[in-house]
Structures are given as structure tokens and as C-alpha cells.
Design a protein around this motif. Structure first.
Motif, PDB file in Angstrom:
ATOM      1  N   ILE A 132     -18.956 -10.114 -19.184  1.00  0.00           N
ATOM      2  CA  ILE A 132     -19.260  -8.692 -19.347  1.00  0.00           C
ATOM      3  C   ILE A 132     -20.473  -8.611 -20.275  1.00  0.00           C
ATOM      4  O   ILE A 132     -20.395  -9.016 -21.443  1.00  0.00           O
ATOM      5  N   LEU A 133     -21.600  -8.136 -19.746  1.00  0.00           N
ATOM      6  CA  LEU A 133     -22.849  -8.158 -20.508  1.00  0.00           C
ATOM      7  C   LEU A 133     -22.970  -6.883 -21.346  1.00  0.00           C
ATOM      8  O   LEU A 133     -23.876  -6.073 -21.153  1.00  0.00           O
ATOM      9  N   ASP A 134     -22.044  -6.711 -22.298  1.00  0.00           N
ATOM     10  CA  ASP A 134     -22.050  -5.477 -23.075  1.00  0.00           C
ATOM     11  C   ASP A 134     -23.038  -5.524 -24.247  1.00  0.00           C
ATOM     12  O   ASP A 134     -23.092  -4.608 -25.064  1.00  0.00           O
ATOM     13  N   ASP A 135     -23.836  -6.594 -24.299  1.00  0.00           N
ATOM     14  CA  ASP A 135     -24.885  -6.672 -25.319  1.00  0.00           C
ATOM     15  C   ASP A 135     -26.246  -6.299 -24.727  1.00  0.00           C
ATOM     16  O   ASP A 135     -27.289  -6.576 -25.313  1.00  0.00           O
ATOM     17  N   ARG A 136     -26.231  -5.663 -23.535  1.00  0.00           N
ATOM     18  CA  ARG A 136     -27.486  -5.285 -22.889  1.00  0.00           C
ATOM     19  C   ARG A 136     -27.516  -3.780 -22.625  1.00  0.00           C
ATOM     20  O   ARG A 136     -26.484  -3.173 -22.325  1.00  0.00           O
ATOM     21  N   ALA A 137     -28.693  -3.205 -22.724  1.00  0.00           N
ATOM     22  CA  ALA A 137     -28.924  -1.820 -22.332  1.00  0.00           C
ATOM     23  C   ALA A 137     -29.561  -1.832 -20.935  1.00  0.00           C
ATOM     24  O   ALA A 137     -29.986  -2.888 -20.446  1.00  0.00           O
ATOM     25  N   LEU A 138     -29.608  -0.665 -20.302  1.00  0.00           N
ATOM     26  CA  LEU A 138     -30.218  -0.551 -18.974  1.00  0.00           C
ATOM     27  C   LEU A 138     -31.025   0.735 -18.949  1.00  0.00           C
ATOM     28  O   LEU A 138     -30.503   1.810 -19.261  1.00  0.00           O
ATOM     29  N   ILE A 139     -32.304   0.602 -18.618  1.00  0.00           N
ATOM     30  CA  ILE A 139     -33.159   1.789 -18.495  1.00  0.00           C
ATOM     31  C   ILE A 139     -33.797   1.777 -17.105  1.00  0.00           C
ATOM     32  O   ILE A 139     -34.007   0.721 -16.511  1.00  0.00           O
ATOM     33  N   ALA A 140     -34.074   2.969 -16.593  1.00  0.00           N
ATOM     34  CA  ALA A 140     -34.697   3.091 -15.279  1.00  0.00           C
ATOM     35  C   ALA A 140     -36.013   3.833 -15.423  1.00  0.00           C
ATOM     36  O   ALA A 140     -36.080   4.885 -16.051  1.00  0.00           O
ATOM     37  N   LEU A 141     -37.064   3.247 -14.871  1.00  0.00           N
ATOM     38  CA  LEU A 141     -38.393   3.857 -14.849  1.00  0.00           C
ATOM     39  C   LEU A 141     -38.681   4.216 -13.392  1.00  0.00           C
ATOM     40  O   LEU A 141     -38.771   3.326 -12.543  1.00  0.00           O
ATOM     41  N   GLN A 142     -38.758   5.501 -13.089  1.00  0.00           N
ATOM     42  CA  GLN A 142     -38.800   5.954 -11.700  1.00  0.00           C
ATOM     43  C   GLN A 142     -39.961   6.908 -11.450  1.00  0.00           C
ATOM     44  O   GLN A 142     -40.264   7.755 -12.296  1.00  0.00           O
ATOM     45  N   GLY A 143     -40.576   6.786 -10.280  1.00  0.00           N
ATOM     46  CA  GLY A 143     -41.634   7.713  -9.901  1.00  0.00           C
ATOM     47  C   GLY A 143     -42.858   6.979  -9.382  1.00  0.00           C
ATOM     48  O   GLY A 143     -42.995   5.763  -9.565  1.00  0.00           O
TER      49      GLY A 143
END
Length: 372
Positions: free
Chosen positions: A139-150
Motif C-alpha cells: 500500500i503506497l500510502d507514502d505517495r501523493a497523486l496530482i493530475a495535470l490536465q488540459g
């Protein structure tokens, strides 16, 4: 007793940016920033929007049986998924209902999964109950996730890491951005070109600020994320798909790999296979997820009942809004199969009035994924 809401590594930044925070899937999440939902939506379609999606579950499966184990839980070809490619998948139950939808990437060492925030706990338990003893679940709970869209997302990310520009839709690579190892996929949830970037939680704030410092980029909240994905014809778990809907009813047959269908090299073998394959082979689903376009500007919201021209109840809306880019009232709904043909007129009951709507193709706004 009130549940204590979790916070993503970007919580302080959202507050600094003036976000309005709301509870979502157990987290405090930004629903909008001062610009407002409509402006955020249009900015993403015209330039580049940055989304915090760190509430999603990030998991990693490894071991000699990992691919085969995962394939037994989804109606998707996992075993022949090439290294560096990502695929859309669904966990199904014994009734072919959808437990969750997820993204699966094959890496050199295993399978990277991104699952929905609201289903994270259940998905982990489901995997743990069905994996071979020598398959490891992290479980990779030490990572954030961001989305760059457009449409400007590629220009922005290429400034920080030129290799991002070479990627195609559904590619996934480990790339160094600002000296940090990130898992980068060229995909997203808006119908636009763009990227999802998994970054160590400790580096998330700095990377997000760096991206927001680019002239094309604005922060975008959950409100615009919802209207963007709806215009793109993309399902939201718990609304448009759930344990009571099958992939055939949900018009997601495209996501059932040929290898897993009747006559395929590894046909069936996933939970609910007999039910789902019969629905596909015999076109026997009695209801179907469809797109609807309203004739007026009034938004037709989730839960709105739908009637045919004789006044018979034929379905219910699962997602609906006035589409800022589509410039019309758009919705997704489940309707009886006999009224699911394109251009069929049906009526939505809104505040005692029956508003005419037409069954329409989805997406409502052209998808602009970069395929090279």
C-alpha cells in the motif's frame, strides 16, 4: 460519532490558495477555489488545470503470480499488458456487479494500481483475500497523486522533464521531475490530454507549487473535476457504476478485453463471467447507461426520474449538470434497453415539470487524448 477526516499532503496549500474544503471519501478535499467551478472547468479545457487526487489508493503487486492473480479478478487482459502501459479495469463480483474501477500499469517489477478513494479499504481486502501466498501487496500510502490536465499540460510538464512530451496516451514511465522519482502516466479524468503524477508525499508540496508557478496552470477542485469527467462521458464510481451494475449495463463492454470474452484465449475466469459474457453475447442487458442532452438549459441532476412519451417510468439520472463546454444540459442515466437507441426522446421530471431530453452519444465534448 463523527469520522475524523483525513488530509492529503497538499491540505495546507489548498487552504493557502483559498479553497473551499468539503468532506469527500473520508478526506477534506477542495471543491473549488476563488475562481469558481465554471472558470476552473473552462481553464482546464483551454490551458492546464492541476488537481490533487492524493485521496486515491495507490497499490503495488509483485511476485511471479501477480499478473495471473490480478487477471482472475478483472475482465481484462492483464497477462499480455506490455511493460510501461496502463489499462482501465474493473473488479467484478459473483453477479458481475462492479466493485470498483481502477487503472493498472505493468512495470518492470510488477503492477501499479490506482483505485478509487471510497473503495480503497474494500479493494485492499478483496485483493488480500484472493492473492497467491507469494504475491506481495504494498500500500503506497507514502505517495501523493496530482493530475495535470488540459491542452497545455504537455508543454508545461516538458519544461520540467522533456521526456514527458514523448509519452502517448496510457503510457506510464518513472521520470525524474525536479530531482524526484515520479510515476507518470499520460492519462486522466477530464477527456483532455494530460498526466497523472505519483510523487513521494514529502515532495508533493514543492512539485505542486512549481507546476502552479507555470503561467498556464491553475488549481482545480472537485466541482470542475466532476463536470469535466461528465462531459467526457466518464463514469464516477458510486454514481454511474456500482455493485448493482454490470459492465454490459454500464456500456463498458469496450473495457472487457477480447482475450477474456467468449472464444478468447483466456475466456471468462473472473467473478460473474457467466453473467457478463451472456449479456455481451446475447445483448440481453435489460437496461443501459446512456448519455442525455436536454433541450433547455435547466440542469437535470442525479436521481431525476425519466419517463417515455406514454408517461411510463423508464429510468433514472446518475449524473447531470449544465456542461460549461458542451453549453447544454448533459446527463448520464440508466434507461430500459427499449428506449436506449440514439435520438430517442425521453422526459426528465424536474420540479413537477417533464423536460424533454434526447438519448445522445458520449462523450458530449470530444476527447483529446494524445495518441501520437
Amino acid at each position: 460519532m463523527e469520522e475524523t477526516l483525513l488530509r492529503t499532503p497538499l491540505y495546507d496549500l489548498h487552504i493557502e490558495l483559498g479553497a473551499r474544503m468539503v468532506p469527500f471519501a473520508g478526506y477534506e478535499m477542495p471543491v473549488q477555489y476563488p475562481a469558481g467551478v465554471r472558470k476552473e472547468h473552462l481553464h482546464t479545457r483551454e490551458a492546464a488545470g492541476l488537481f490533487d487526487v492524493s485521496h486515491m489508493g495507490q497499490l503495488f503487486l509483485s511476485g511471479p503470480q501477480a499478473g495471473a492473480d490480478l487477471e482472475r479478478l478483472v475482465p481484462v487482459d492483464i497477462i499480455d499488458l506490455p511493460v510501461g502501459k496502463q489499462r482501465y479495469a474493473m473488479f467484478t463480483n459473483a453477479d458481475a456487479g462492479i466493485l470498483d474501477d481502477l487503472m493498472v500499469t505493468r512495470t518492470e517489477t510488477g503492477y501499479y494500481l490506482v483505485v478509487n478513494a471510497a473503495c480503497k479499504r474494500e479493494d485492499i481486502a478483496h485483493l488480500q483475500a484472493h492473492l497467491s501466498p507469494d504475491t506481495r501487496l504494498e500500500i503506497l500510502d507514502d505517495r501523493a497523486l496530482i493530475a495535470l490536465q488540459g491542452p497545455k499540460a504537455a508543454d508545461v510538464l516538458a519544461r520540467l522533464q522533456p521526456a514527458a512530451a514523448e509519452m502517448l496516451f496510457m503510457d506510464n514511465r518513472t521520470l525524474q521531475i525536479e530531482g524526484v522519482d515520479c510515476f507518470v502516466s499520460r492519462s486522466g479524468y477530464t477527456g483532455e490530454d494530460g498526466y497523472e503524477i505519483s510523487v513521494p508525499a514529502t515532495a508533493a508540496d514543492a512539485l505542486t507549487r512549481k507546476l502552479l508557478a507555470q503561467p498556464e496552470v491553475e488549481p482545480i477542485g472537485l466541482g470542475a473535476r466532476d463536470s469535466l469527467r461528465l462531459e467526457a462521458g466518464l463514469c464516477l464510481y458510486g454514481h454511474d457504476i456500482d455493485t448493482g451494475t454490470t459492465p454490459a449495463e454500464a456500456s463498458l463492454i469496450w473495457a472487457v478485453s477480447p482475450a477474456r470474452r467468449s472464444g478468447g484465449v483466456r475466456a471468462g475466469g473472473f467473478p460473474g463471467a457467466d453473467i457478463l459474457l451472456a449479456q455481451i453475447d446475447n445483448k440481453s442487458a435489460t437496461r443501459k447507461r446512456v448519455g442525455l442532452i436536454g433541450e433547455g438549459r435547466a440542469p437535470v441532476r442525479e436521481g431525476t426520474e425519466l419517463f417515455d412519451s406514454e408517461g411510463k417510468l423508464v429510468g433514472k439520472v446518475t449524473s447531470g449538470t449544465f456542461g460549461p463546454s458542451a453549453e447544454q444540459s448533459v446527463a448520464m442515466a440508466y434507461v430500459s434497453s427499449d428506449v436506449s437507441a440514439l435520438d430517442t426522446q425521453i422526459f426528465a421530471e424536474v420540479r413537477g415539470k417533464r423536460l424533454p431530453m434526447k438519448v445522445s452519444r458520449m462523450p458530449f465534448v470530444a476527447q483529446r487524448y494524445y495518441r501520437g
